[in-house]
Design an enzyme around this catalytic site. Structure first.
Site, mmCIF file in Angstrom:
data_model
loop_
_atom_site.group_PDB
_atom_site.id
_atom_site.type_symbol
_atom_site.label_atom_id
_atom_site.label_comp_id
_atom_site.label_asym_id
_atom_site.label_seq_id
_atom_site.Cartn_x
_atom_site.Cartn_y
_atom_site.Cartn_z
ATOM 1 C CB SER A 1 96.410 138.853 30.365
ATOM 2 O OG SER A 1 95.712 137.752 30.913
ATOM 3 C CE1 TYR B 1 97.914 135.333 26.203
ATOM 4 C CE2 TYR B 1 97.106 135.428 28.460
ATOM 5 C CZ TYR B 1 97.056 135.860 27.148
ATOM 6 O OH TYR B 1 96.158 136.830 26.787
#
Length: 278
Positions: A150, A162
């Site tokens: 990501s 995250y």
């Protein structure tokens, strides 16, 4: 879904692939595209009912798939997931580590239980699954592992935990690629920009179905010379993500703190920007 593509039905013919977190979003797109290209697919999701719906759609399109509700956060369940693929299809040719959870929180608002769950699924889950499939791939001297990365890995406010798991997956991609290359097993990362439940409020996100062929490419023999790479995909646009390399070291003139300041002031390329910039 698959009917919207110009599908090469033989691209993954006969291959057996596990896709985690495949009950919806990107995982569903990966699973359905791989199946449309001839793969036998284990559709894994902790929400077994969602996984079963994807399997039904794959079978309705003439594909081959089996549903799994195993939790990748549990190493025993990850091994059972790998064994399911062996039992049903006789081999494991590919693994897409897509399963992930997500939340937004500033550092002073972190909730440890939520952070531990995130690490357990996003990072340890990928490690458990890779560890489970690796012996089978090593024995066969072939295989492709794809880790979902990501842009948050490069820094996004409120997404520290995250992003940290995704940065770790990129690092693991490089390490595993080095370990497994001699055995014919390839490991790559895919960093997608597409609209999912995780980022439904973010403008400008493309369709998950535009990303699916990139994953299929990395599973296929078209990429048999590609390992240790991270591909960024946004809609129909693609790029290699470059790993950071250390700049040359320069020697301090004096050992104290002023020597540190003087040396870093002369060091090239100097202070670096931080945080993801699209």
């Amino acid at each position: 879904m698959a009917a919207q593509y110009d599908i090469d039905k033989d691209r993954l013919a006969g291959k057996a692939v596990i896709v985690t977190g495949a009950g919806r979003g990107l995982g569903e797109a990966f699973a359905r595209h791989a199946a449309a290209c001839g793969a036998h697919v284990i559709v894994n999701d902790v929400d077994l009912s969602e996984a079963q719906k994807v399997v039904e759609a794959i079978k309705a399109d003439g594909g081959s798939a089996v549903a799994s509700g195993h939790s990748v956060a549990d190493p025993t369940a990850a091994r059972e997931l790998a064994e399911l693929c062996i039992d049903r299809f006789g081999k494991i040719d590919g693994l897409i580590n897509n399963a992930a959870v997500f939340y937004i929180a500033a550092i002073n608002e972190e909730r440890i239980a939520e952070a531990e769950r995130l690490v357990g699924v996003n990072l340890l889950g990928a490690m458990h699954c890779a560890a489970a499939v690796a012996p089978h791939m090593l024995a066969a001297r072939r295989g492709s592992i794809i880790n979902l990365a990501s842009s948050a890995a490069f820094g996004l406010a409120g997404r520290g935990a995250y992003g940290a798991t995704k940065a770790a997956l990129i690092s693991l991609t490089y390490s595993w690629a080095l370990e497994l290359k001699a055995y014919g097993v390839r490991v790559n990362a895919l960093s997608p920009r597409a609209s999912t439940r995780m980022n439904s409020s973010t403008p400008g996100m493309g369709d998950v179905r535009d990303i699916a062929p990139v994953a299929t490419f990395l599973l296929s023999d078209l990429s048999d010379q590609i390992t240790g790479q991270c591909v960024r995909a946004s809609g129909l646009d693609l790029a290699w993500t470059l790993p950071t390399q250390y700049a040359p070291l320069i020697r301090r003139d004096t050992p104290g703190t002023q020597g540190v300041a003087d040396a870093l002031a002369k060091a090239e390329p100097g202070l670096q920007p931080f945080g993801f910039v699209a």
